[in-house]
Design a protein around this motif. Structure first.
Motif, PDB file in Angstrom:
ATOM      1  N   ASP A 267    -102.418  -6.746  57.218  1.00 46.61           N
ATOM      2  CA  ASP A 267    -102.793  -7.191  58.815  1.00 46.61           C
ATOM      3  C   ASP A 267    -101.574  -7.980  58.645  1.00 46.61           C
ATOM      4  N   SER A 268    -101.479  -8.256  60.560  1.00 44.28           N
ATOM      5  CA  SER A 268    -100.586  -9.268  60.816  1.00 44.28           C
ATOM      6  C   SER A 268    -101.317 -10.183  61.415  1.00 44.28           C
ATOM      7  N   VAL A 269    -101.259 -12.025  61.087  1.00 44.96           N
ATOM      8  CA  VAL A 269    -102.478 -12.813  61.537  1.00 44.96           C
ATOM      9  C   VAL A 269    -102.014 -13.793  62.263  1.00 44.96           C
TER      10      VAL A 269
ATOM     11  N   VAL B 178    -100.191  -9.718  67.130  1.00 47.06           N
ATOM     12  CA  VAL B 178    -101.079  -9.407  65.763  1.00 47.06           C
ATOM     13  C   VAL B 178    -102.164  -8.249  65.155  1.00 47.06           C
ATOM     14  N   ASP B 179    -102.917  -8.292  64.814  1.00 47.46           N
ATOM     15  CA  ASP B 179    -104.305  -7.359  64.133  1.00 47.46           C
ATOM     16  C   ASP B 179    -105.011  -8.511  64.320  1.00 47.46           C
ATOM     17  N   LEU B 180    -104.980  -9.882  64.352  1.00 46.22           N
ATOM     18  CA  LEU B 180    -106.133 -10.579  64.594  1.00 46.22           C
ATOM     19  C   LEU B 180    -105.574 -12.076  64.499  1.00 46.22           C
ATOM     20  N   ALA B 181    -105.881 -12.493  65.305  1.00 44.15           N
ATOM     21  CA  ALA B 181    -105.662 -14.291  66.382  1.00 44.15           C
ATOM     22  C   ALA B 181    -106.861 -14.378  66.265  1.00 44.15           C
TER      23      ALA B 181
ATOM     24  N   ARG C 246    -102.652 -10.202  70.644  1.00 41.61           N
ATOM     25  CA  ARG C 246    -102.841 -10.006  69.509  1.00 41.61           C
ATOM     26  C   ARG C 246    -102.828  -8.435  70.517  1.00 41.61           C
ATOM     27  N   ASP C 247    -102.539  -7.485  68.882  1.00 45.27           N
ATOM     28  CA  ASP C 247    -102.791  -5.625  69.567  1.00 45.27           C
ATOM     29  C   ASP C 247    -103.721  -5.322  70.224  1.00 45.27           C
TER      30      ASP C 247
END
Length: 361
Positions: A180-182, A248-251, A268-269
């Motif tokens: 994931d990206s955060v 991002v996947d998670l903010a 976020r995405d």
């Protein structure tokens, strides 16, 4: 009934004082804990300035670890000699959340029944039902979570509130996954713990956002792969650049401000998740285009205490620390005494520390 030294807030926004208090012997379901260390948390400052209530005098401190000295009748969770982290969510086991197998949402958490008092008998209101800026404190036995005693109390106690809130925002509420990206907005104690949680969960792009370069350096120390100073550049645009234009996947918003929440929402995405773990003040409001809420999909969540279950999470996180997989030592900026708490509040307000930790000598 032991007499001990403790940090007291007698009235709204007045300097705290170190005074003698009386701690009752534990009754049914209670435990007496000799506090070894206690972190200075923003919640304690909220009590001091009247941001939580006006039930003065308050016995401050809640982010603590120590040794159980005595227990009352009907206690089998812990025993004298156990090294424990104190928590402010002793679950009841009977409410609708507990009965549905979701005890981290318990609607009827409890504290000690007896009240600690000043020397003249004035009852004290313990911060978050704990009151651990004290040499000893009385809590519900369910507020004691036994962990490996090899962990220093100075770091173990931090799991009792702020660090657990941040770790849990990423791991539990945000359910961060491998790859994931955060992005984390706000790189103080809670935000940096969220960064550490994102790394622990397997995120490969972890972005810290703040207006203070000192805090961004702290974010790098706990695992941020990128940092953004939002005074100098648009954090939403920069986060998109760092994620191939997607977001991002998670903010995670770790400040509690409408402006930074909006930034997290748009950073976020599509179908990404926003987690609010920063605590807003009562007068704040948030406005978003309703169509954007619908069209972007995903999830908007709030995280309270990192959706943690202390009996499950505290021992696991301490084990990870002892395996050098969780850098809790980074969060301890300084060790102080009870008499230094007032100065520590100012350092925290000024952003000079991640955590000052009171150590009982």
């Amino acid at each position: 009934m032991p007499d001990v030294k403790a940090v007291i807030s007698r009235e709204k926004d007045a300097p705290v004082s170190v005074e003698t208090i009386r701690v009752p012997d534990p009754g049914p379901g209670e435990a007496l804990v000799r506090v070894q260390a206690c972190g200075v948390c923003h919640t304690d400052l909220h009590y001091k300035v009247g941001g939580i209530g006006d039930d003065y005098p308050y016995l401050l401190g809640h982010e603590a670890a120590g040794i159980v000295e005595a227990v009352g009748p009907d206690v089998d969770e812990v025993a004298p000699g156990d090294f424990v982290i104190l928590n402010w969510r002793a679950v009841c086991g009977q409410c609708r959340a507990c009965r549905r197998g979701r005890p981290w949402y318990c609607f009827d958490t409890h504290n000690a029944t007896q009240r600690m008092t000043l020397a003249d008998g004035t009852p004290l209101s313990p911060a978050l039902g704990i009151g651990a800026f004290a040499e000893k404190t009385l809590v519900a036995a369910g507020q004691c979570t036994k962990v490996d005693p090899r962990a220093p109390a100075t770091v173990a106690g931090l799991l009792g509130c702020g660090v657990m809130a941040g770790l849990g925002a990423a791991l539990n509420t945000g359910n961060v996954q491998r790859g994931d990206s955060v992005a984390v907005f706000g790189c103080g104690g809670v935000g940096d713990a969220a960064i550490a949680g994102a790394v622990l969960g397997g995120a490969t792009t972890v972005i810290g956002v703040d207006v203070d370069d000192r805090k961004l350096e702290w974010a790098r120390r706990v695992g941020a792969t990128h940092v953004v100073n939002s005074r100098r550049e648009d954090p939403v645009e920069r986060i998109r650049e760092l994620t191939n234009g997607y977001g991002v996947d998670l903010a995670i918003e770790a400040i509690g401000l409408p402006e930074t929440y909006r930034q997290a929402f748009y950073a976020r995405d599509l179908a990404g998740t926003v987690v609010l773990v920063g605590v807003p003040t009562p007068e704040m409001t948030l406005e978003l285009p309703f169509l954007d809420v619908f069209s972007r999909g995903g999830a908007l969540k709030s995280s309270w205490y990192g959706d943690c279950l202390p009996s499950r999470d505290f021992p696991m996180l301490i084990d990870l620390y002892l395996q050098d997989r969780l850098p809790l030592d980074v969060f301890v900026s300084e060790e102080i005494g009870l008499e230094d708490v007032e100065a520590a509040f100012q350092k925290m307000h000024d952003g000079d520390v991640l955590r000052s930790v009171v150590v009982m000598r």
